[in-house]
Design a protein around this motif. Structure first.
Motif, short mmCIF file in Angstrom:
data_model
loop_
_atom_site.label_atom_id
_atom_site.label_comp_id
_atom_site.label_asym_id
_atom_site.label_seq_id
_atom_site.Cartn_x
_atom_site.Cartn_y
_atom_site.Cartn_z
N GLY A 195 0.83 -1.21 0.00
CA GLY A 195 0.00 0.00 0.00
C GLY A 195 0.86 1.25 0.00
N ALA A 196 1.94 1.21 0.76
CA ALA A 196 2.82 2.39 0.84
C ALA A 196 3.44 2.67 -0.53
CB ALA A 196 3.92 2.13 1.87
N GLN A 197 3.79 1.58 -1.22
CA GLN A 197 4.39 1.75 -2.55
C GLN A 197 3.38 2.35 -3.54
OE1 GLN A 197 5.80 -2.31 -2.95
NE2 GLN A 197 7.91 -1.59 -3.13
N TYR A 198 2.11 1.88 -3.44
CA TYR A 198 1.06 2.44 -4.31
C TYR A 198 0.93 3.94 -4.03
CZ TYR A 198 -0.81 -2.01 -6.07
OH TYR A 198 -0.99 -3.20 -6.72
N ALA A 199 0.86 4.27 -2.75
CA ALA A 199 0.68 5.68 -2.37
C ALA A 199 1.85 6.52 -2.88
CB ALA A 199 0.57 5.79 -0.85
N ALA A 200 3.05 5.99 -2.71
CA ALA A 200 4.23 6.74 -3.15
C ALA A 200 4.22 6.93 -4.67
CB ALA A 200 5.50 6.00 -2.71
N THR A 201 3.80 5.88 -5.38
CA THR A 201 3.82 5.95 -6.85
C THR A 201 2.78 6.94 -7.36
OG1 THR A 201 4.44 3.62 -6.85
CG2 THR A 201 3.72 4.54 -8.95
N VAL A 202 1.58 6.88 -6.74
CA VAL A 202 0.51 7.78 -7.18
C VAL A 202 0.91 9.24 -6.94
CG1 VAL A 202 -1.88 8.49 -6.66
CG2 VAL A 202 -1.31 6.07 -6.89
N SER A 203 1.71 9.48 -5.90
CA SER A 203 2.12 10.87 -5.65
C SER A 203 3.45 11.20 -6.33
CB SER A 203 2.20 11.13 -4.13
OG SER A 203 3.04 10.16 -3.55
#
Lengths: 265, 360
Positions: A35-43
């Motif tokens: 989830g953290a990686q998704y969040a980082a990628t989206v931002s």
């Protein structure tokens, strides 16, 4: 349908394997991304800018070349002429040649040494290293999907309906826009969707014409080559999810998809 | 009904070749207010002729004139000839309303004018209640009416109908015949392609028969059916007592001839000299059945045995074997009074003038 239970079992098993083959790598990619990686990628502005560029470039290609391709599809569906088989074969060429080779071939036409390339530069829309080049590369490799689907669609429209419309006093233009195109609409929309989706995923032809600005397949490749799998995977996962959402929406909008001629690009 | 002797449609030496069909040297005048039935077996090229008139198939040679002006090579959309296809070709993605309004848009009518015209046409073919439906939900009879209304909306000078009654049951056929008569009474010039002689006889004011791509005969139904020019027309028009014969003797002062059928049945008829063989035809309604030979002006008296008796329309038909099988029409009352059952011996009486001879 074969109803022997042994045959059914074997078919079921093999079908399951093939579906697993398609779904498992994608599922693995989604599940291995946290989830953290998704969040980082989206931002990550670089990733999101790249995804926007990819979606828009493919869409522009569909709009420009799609408008030009639909009349060709109609001609192929309706007219008989010498060499029609050859023209049908030519339409499929971009699908069967390696896409890096397609990129090289296109570069020969739109590089800065050609008049088209120079005209583009002069007009402020450079092809090499520019969005215009990306649009051309994406459209080149994906246009057969639209032409084939639209041709199938027009072929499925009974010619008699067009004749009836003419007989009722409609001009050939009106017949095309009120009878032929609306009746082939579902095939045409599917073709447009397929063309757009195929354009999004193009790497080989695009990377040769425009490494920068980076479309997402190139960005994923660059992150993988420079930093490895773990760094490339979140960008790939986010891109695939966005593509899937848009793709499903478009399919829903265009209704039940007709059988497509091509399954491989 | 407006009717005059000015041909609205003239076809001169028209030849059309289209896939397996070929029409050769068709010449025909259609007058204002005519209801012409174009008769022929399936594959005779009737539909191709309609498509050529409508401009959908290009003729190899010949000319088509509408109101005296040549339209042979005019565009389909500006010919003024409306065609209702056998499969109707309704636009499946448009409502009944929009189907009927389709030609009106081509004419540049305002939406108000369009609305009142659609309602008027829908009223004429009695489909006002169907206007919001889509073609896929209509029955065969309803779809046929919609197709008629749509073609009428283009206000054609000549209305072409390709087998309009072929896919309907008996009840619907009857209803639609009424609609077609109504359209004809409103003054439309109509050409109706059919393979059904009864259909032609009950609707048309003129009949043209096509055989193997050629027009073999045309005229009023009376002329064509009572005086068929050849065997094909005769058989096609449902005439049953048609026999090949040899002409053996002449009595030229009275014009009386003798024809021999199957080498042993002798028939006397009135006709011209000079034929050795041909066909004789005896309309079944001209044959009088009696139990004994009767004294009358009938020259032909044949004895025979009833082989079959069956209901036909409001009366009965008998098949009487008299060397060759004759089909005879009798009323049910005569059938009962004379006990005309199979096996009974009877006499067939008919005048020489009732027998028609056709050169083979």
């Amino acid at each position: 349908m074969l109803n022997n239970w042994k045959v059914s079992l074997v078919f079921l098993f093999v079908s399951g394997l093939v579906l697993l083959f398609i779904v498992a790598p994608l599922a693995g990619m989604f599940l291995q991304t946290t989830g953290a990686q998704y969040a980082a990628t989206v931002s990550d502005e670089e990733v999101m800018r790249s995804i926007r560029l990819t979606l828009v470039s493919s869409l522009v290609g569909v709009i420009i070349f799609g408008i030009l391709a639909i009349p060709l599809a109609y001609v192929l569906a309706r007219r008989k002429f010498p060499g029609k088989g050859l023209v049908n074969g030519l339409v499929d060429l971009p699908v069967v040649i390696p896409h890096s080779a397609a990129g090289i071939a296109l570069l020969g036409v739109i590089s800065r040494n050609t008049w088209i390339g120079q005209a583009g530069e002069a007009a402020g829309i450079p092809f090499v290293g520019g969005m215009a080049g990306i649009v051309v590369a994406m459209a080149f490799v994906s246009i057969p999907y639209l032409i084939n689907a639209a041709r199938d669609g027009f072929e499925a429209v009974p010619e008699k309906l067009e004749k009836a419309a003419l007989n009722l006093g409609a001009s050939p233009w009106r017949v095309f826009f009120t009878i032929s195109l609306p009746l082939a609409k579902r095939h045409v929309l599917t073709g447009l969707t397929m063309m757009w989706a195929r354009g999004l995923s193009e790497f080989g032809a695009v990377v040769i014409i425009a490494y920068h600005p980076m479309v997402t397949p190139v960005l994923i490749w660059e992150r993988f080559a420079s930093f490895g799998l773990a760094y490339a995977r979140p960008a790939a996962a986010v891109f695939v999810i966005i593509c899937l959402v848009v793709f499903v929406l478009m399919r829903l909008l265009s209704g039940k998809p007709p059988a497509s001629r091509h399954t491989e690009g | 009904m407006e009717r005059n002797e000015y041909p609205v449609l003239q076809i001169h030496d028209l030849s059309v070749r289209f896939r397996a069909f070929a029409l050769e040297d068709i010449s025909l005048d259609v007058f204002r207010g005519d209801y012409l039935a174009l008769l022929g077996v399936s594959g005779a090229g009737k539909t191709v002729l309609l498509e050529a008139l409508a401009g959908l198939v290009r003729p190899a040679k010949g000319r088509i004139l509408l109101n005296g002006s040549e339209i042979t090579r005019d565009k389909v959309q500006s010919r003024g000839i409306g065609l209702v296809y056998q499969d109707l070709s309704l636009f499946p993605h448009l409502s009944v309303w929009k189907n009927i309004a389709y030609p009106l848009k081509n004419k540049g009518l305002s939406s108000k004018q369009s609305k009142s015209r659609v309602e008027e046409l829908a009223g004429q073919v009695e489909i006002r209640h169907l206007l919001d439906r889509y073609p896929g939900t209509l029955s065969g009879g309803e779809a046929q009416r919609v197709a008629l209304a749509r073609t009428l909306a283009s206000d054609p000078q000549v209305l072409l109908l390709d087998e309009p009654l072929s896919n309907l049951d008996v009840k619907l056929k009857g209803e639609l015949r009424g609609v077609l008569r109504k359209i004809h009474r409103s003054g439309k010039t109509m050409i109706h392609v059919t393979h059904d002689f009864m259909e032609a006889a009950t609707l048309a004011t003129k009949v043209a028969v096509v055989e193997n791509g050629r027009l073999v005969q045309h005229g009023t139904p009376e002329e064509v059916f009572r005086h068929p020019r050849n065997e094909f027309v005769a058989r096609f028009s449902g005439i049953k007592n048609l026999f090949p014969c040899k002409v053996v003797s002449y009595a030229s002062d009275e014009g009386l001839h003798e024809a021999i059928i199957n080498d042993h049945v002798s028939i006397r008829y009135l006709g011209k000299d000079g034929h050795k063989s041909g066909y004789v035809m005896i309309p079944q309604e001209d044959i009088v059945v009696s139990e004994k030979p009767i004294e009358s002006s009938a020259t032909n008296r044949l004895e025979g045995v009833i082989r079959e008796a069956y209901l036909s329309g409001s009366g009965m038909e008998l098949v009487v074997e008299s060397g060759v099988p004759f089909v005879v029409a009798v009323s049910r009352q005569s059938h009962e009074n004379m006990k005309l059952q199979p096996g009974k011996r009877v006499w067939l009486n008919f005048k020489a003038a009732a027998v028609r001879f056709m050169d083979s």
